[in-house]
Scaffold this active site. Structure first.
Site, PDB file in Angstrom:
ATOM      1  N   HIS A   1      -2.002  -1.504  -0.195  1.00 13.66           N
ATOM      2  CA  HIS A   1      -2.363  -2.916  -0.360  1.00 13.66           C
ATOM      3  C   HIS A   1      -3.257  -3.141  -1.577  1.00 13.66           C
ATOM      4  O   HIS A   1      -3.040  -4.073  -2.359  1.00 13.66           O
ATOM      5  CB  HIS A   1      -3.062  -3.415   0.910  1.00 13.66           C
ATOM      6  CG  HIS A   1      -2.994  -4.889   1.105  1.00 13.66           C
ATOM      7  ND1 HIS A   1      -3.108  -5.479   2.347  1.00 13.66           N
ATOM      8  CD2 HIS A   1      -2.820  -5.916   0.232  1.00 13.66           C
ATOM      9  CE1 HIS A   1      -3.005  -6.798   2.226  1.00 13.66           C
ATOM     10  NE2 HIS A   1      -2.842  -7.074   0.951  1.00 13.66           N
TER      11      HIS A   1
ATOM     12  N   TYR B   1      -3.558  -7.979   8.009  1.00 14.98           N
ATOM     13  CA  TYR B   1      -3.297  -9.325   8.541  1.00 14.98           C
ATOM     14  C   TYR B   1      -3.450  -9.399  10.065  1.00 14.98           C
ATOM     15  O   TYR B   1      -3.454 -10.504  10.625  1.00 14.98           O
ATOM     16  CB  TYR B   1      -1.878  -9.781   8.179  1.00 14.98           C
ATOM     17  CG  TYR B   1      -1.573  -9.871   6.711  1.00 14.98           C
ATOM     18  CD1 TYR B   1      -2.565  -9.760   5.745  1.00 14.98           C
ATOM     19  CD2 TYR B   1      -0.262 -10.053   6.270  1.00 14.98           C
ATOM     20  CE1 TYR B   1      -2.253  -9.830   4.390  1.00 14.98           C
ATOM     21  CE2 TYR B   1       0.041 -10.128   4.927  1.00 14.98           C
ATOM     22  CZ  TYR B   1      -0.956 -10.006   3.989  1.00 14.98           C
ATOM     23  OH  TYR B   1      -0.642 -10.080   2.656  1.00 14.98           O
TER      24      TYR B   1
END
Length: 266
Positions: A99, A41
């Site tokens: 992730h 992010y």
């Protein structure tokens, strides 16, 4: 170690520093105590700034981040986990996820590195994200550390019954991203009717449904209005009939999907 709050705050797409810091500090002021981010992010440093600016005691905030798909080799896990802790301004990462089991993910090397950062105390809890059930079972077997959470897309149009069952069997949390399906829930008649009956938003209904199922939703929001609206879902008690009606929604699709995704293979 503080408990794991059943409602969290997602920070995907909060890539501007000022917007991210304002959103996270507002979130903490409202009462959230679970912040979710990721190396991917590009905002871990902004999250760290917000944690430092907030009046809320750091020990009361549960902070989770995720390893990028490029950082899953043994050495990269060790190096970038330390980098994430530095950016977040924390000595211990409360929860570190893989992730995606893609690209540099190697079942032996990645899991060995996760066990090391867990044993060293840099990471308090280990998580996985976007794993197929078979991949999840293999990782659980391969890790010495317990799996604390599995994060997946989950909402009324992707109910993840199989992964809920695995979470129950192995006693880990199922964390739901895209929990309001980018607000597609507002266009569903069943959810809209339930929202009207309770005088709440469709988003609150979706979030309350997830919590009633035992999942931990992590909605992302930028505006104070949406941040507060989502938080208020904790005060909504759906009836058994409400939950059953949402369970029976005859619509199934993903918000996040691409050719290389684990569920499109194996």
């Amino acid at each position: 170690m503080q408990e794991f709050p059943q409602l969290g705050f997602g920070t995907y797409k909060l890539e501007d520093r000022d917007e991210c810091v304002e959103a996270v500090t507002t979130t903490l002021d409202v009462g959230y105590r679970h912040i979710d981010t990721a190396q991917m992010y590009d905002n871990e440093e902004f999250i760290g700034d917000a944690l430092a600016e907030s009046d809320v005691d750091r020990d009361d905030i549960f902070v989770a981040t995720k390893l990028d798909t490029d950082n899953l080799g043994y050495d990269d896990v060790l190096e970038t986990a330390h980098e994430s802790a530095d950016k977040l301004g924390v000595e211990i990462i409360d929860l570190l996820y893989v992730h995606w089991p893609l690209e540099t993910y190697d079942e032996d090397e990645t899991l060995r590195a996760l066990d090391e950062v867990y044993e060293d105390g840099l990471v308090a809890n280990i998580g996985l994200s976007n794993f197929r059930p078979d991949q999840l079972e293999a990782a659980i077997d391969g890790l010495a550390a317990p799996v604390f959470a599995h994060q997946v897309e989950m909402h009324p149009f992707l109910q993840q019954d199989d992964l809920l069952a695995v979470a129950d069997e192995h006693d880990h949390h199922l964390v739901a991203y895209s929990p309001i399906a980018r607000n597609e829930v507002a266009d569903n008649d069943t959810i809209a009717d339930i929202a009207s009956e309770h005088d709440v938003s469709p988003a609150q209904v979706a979030l309350a449904w997830l919590m009633a199922k035992g999942a931990t939703p992590i909605p992302k929001a930028a505006s104070p209005e949406h941040i507060r609206d989502n938080f208020a879902a904790q005060d909504l008690e759906l009836t058994d009939d409400d939950v059953a009606a949402i369970d029976a929604i005859d619509e199934s699709h993903r918000i996040v999907d691409f050719d290389e995704a684990p569920w499109n293979h194996g």
